[in-house]
Design a protein around this motif. Structure first.
Motif, mmCIF file in Angstrom:
data_model
loop_
_atom_site.group_PDB
_atom_site.id
_atom_site.type_symbol
_atom_site.label_atom_id
_atom_site.label_comp_id
_atom_site.label_asym_id
_atom_site.label_seq_id
_atom_site.Cartn_x
_atom_site.Cartn_y
_atom_site.Cartn_z
ATOM 1 N N MET A 118 0.655 -1.114 0.112
ATOM 2 C CA MET A 118 -0.026 -0.165 -0.002
ATOM 3 C C MET A 118 0.876 1.162 -0.022
ATOM 4 S SD MET A 118 -3.260 -0.529 -0.178
ATOM 5 C CE MET A 118 -3.874 1.044 0.676
ATOM 6 N N ALA A 119 1.991 1.244 0.823
ATOM 7 C CA ALA A 119 2.701 2.443 1.093
ATOM 8 C C ALA A 119 3.440 2.677 -0.375
ATOM 9 C CB ALA A 119 3.806 2.139 1.800
ATOM 10 N N ALA A 120 3.693 1.759 -1.246
ATOM 11 C CA ALA A 120 4.384 1.844 -2.858
ATOM 12 C C ALA A 120 3.359 2.633 -3.614
ATOM 13 C CB ALA A 120 4.689 0.799 -3.043
ATOM 14 N N TRP A 121 1.970 2.679 -3.281
ATOM 15 C CA TRP A 121 0.952 3.188 -4.438
ATOM 16 C C TRP A 121 0.379 4.625 -3.772
ATOM 17 C CZ3 TRP A 121 0.285 1.849 -9.215
ATOM 18 C CH2 TRP A 121 0.737 0.661 -9.832
ATOM 19 N N TYR A 122 0.740 4.786 -2.383
ATOM 20 C CA TYR A 122 -0.272 5.895 -1.823
ATOM 21 C C TYR A 122 0.791 6.600 -1.191
ATOM 22 C CZ TYR A 122 -4.528 3.537 -3.001
ATOM 23 O OH TYR A 122 -5.476 2.897 -3.723
ATOM 24 N N GLY A 123 0.858 8.007 -1.599
ATOM 25 C CA GLY A 123 1.668 8.940 -1.034
ATOM 26 C C GLY A 123 1.443 9.527 0.510
ATOM 27 N N PRO A 124 2.299 9.863 1.189
ATOM 28 C CA PRO A 124 2.299 10.348 2.714
ATOM 29 C C PRO A 124 1.265 11.329 2.889
ATOM 30 C CG PRO A 124 4.515 10.665 2.195
ATOM 31 C CD PRO A 124 3.735 10.592 0.698
ATOM 32 N N THR A 125 0.827 12.205 1.984
ATOM 33 C CA THR A 125 -0.231 13.070 1.882
ATOM 34 C C THR A 125 -1.677 12.521 1.891
ATOM 35 O OG1 THR A 125 -0.285 13.609 -0.334
ATOM 36 C CG2 THR A 125 1.029 15.005 1.085
#
Length: 222
Positions: A118-125
């Motif tokens: 999930m972290a690879a497809w969705y940015g921190p914001t």
């Protein structure tokens, strides 16, 4: 479209992991009655699972950085399916402890693998809002897994409470292997970097946020 596919597959994957861990709590009393396993024996099986699950969290994160989330999750789920099927085919406390203990270690591939995907497809914001919806998987998963195991136990016997979910877990693992895509921010290490493990551990232990998060999660599990 790709992001929603990743969201759906990882949500389904982590919810499905519970199908390989909630059957024992449902079936343990029936197993005790039919096979004469002591309460201490049942407790040892539970304890072994929790211990290997905790240890596996460290190994799962490390392995995911080297082979990627798709293979970590997919192979982890298939191995978990095989182990709970072996559990369902067993009849002694020692074999139950062996297979469920190994299952605990393999189950630990679920959280680091899916969070990495999930972290690879969705940015921190946007990650906070997205993960808020995604996290419903570990409320829905236990609910459905427990209900299914109870229904199978009541209608077909305790062994089917393991065999049936094993088929579903393996199927979802195969879907992950076939369709989950590594994200644009994914890095897979081909040559492990040399890390000062002791220095990294000291730095983590000195961070008050680590202790606060650990204490809060510990409290949730009481």
């Amino acid at each position: 479209m790709r992001r929603w596919r990743v969201f759906t597959l990882t949500w389904l994957s982590y919810a499905t992991y519970y199908f390989a861990r909630k059957n024992f709590p449902v079936a343990k009393r029936t197993i005790q009655t039919e096979l004469g396993i002591s309460t201490a024996g049942l407790a040892a099986i539970d304890t072994g699972y929790l211990a290997t699950y905790a240890i596996g969290q460290f190994a799962g994160g490390w392995l995911g950085d080297r082979i990627g989330s798709r293979r970590l999750i997919g192979y982890g789920m298939i191995l978990s399916a095989l182990l709970i099927a072996a559990f369902g085919a067993s009849s002694t406390a020692s074999l139950f402890a062996l297979f469920f203990g190994l299952n605990g270690f393999v189950q630990a591939t679920g959280w680091p693998g899916n969070v990495k995907a999930m972290a690879a497809w969705y940015g921190p914001t946007e990650r906070g809002a997205v993960m808020g919806f995604w996290s419903t998987c570990f409320q829905v998963g236990p609910l459905v897994a427990t209900a299914l195991a109870a229904w199978l136990l009541a209608h077909f016997g305790w062994r089917t409470a393991f065999f049936g979910p094993a088929v579903w877990v393996a199927l979802v693992g195969l879907l992950v292997l076939l369709f989950l895509q590594e994200g644009p921010h994914t890095t897979v290490e081909t040559k492990p970097a040399r890390i000062d493990v002791k220095a990294a551990a000291r730095e983590a232990l000195r961070n008050p946020i680590v202790w606060l998060l650990g204490a809060s999660y510990f409290g949730m599990k009481l």
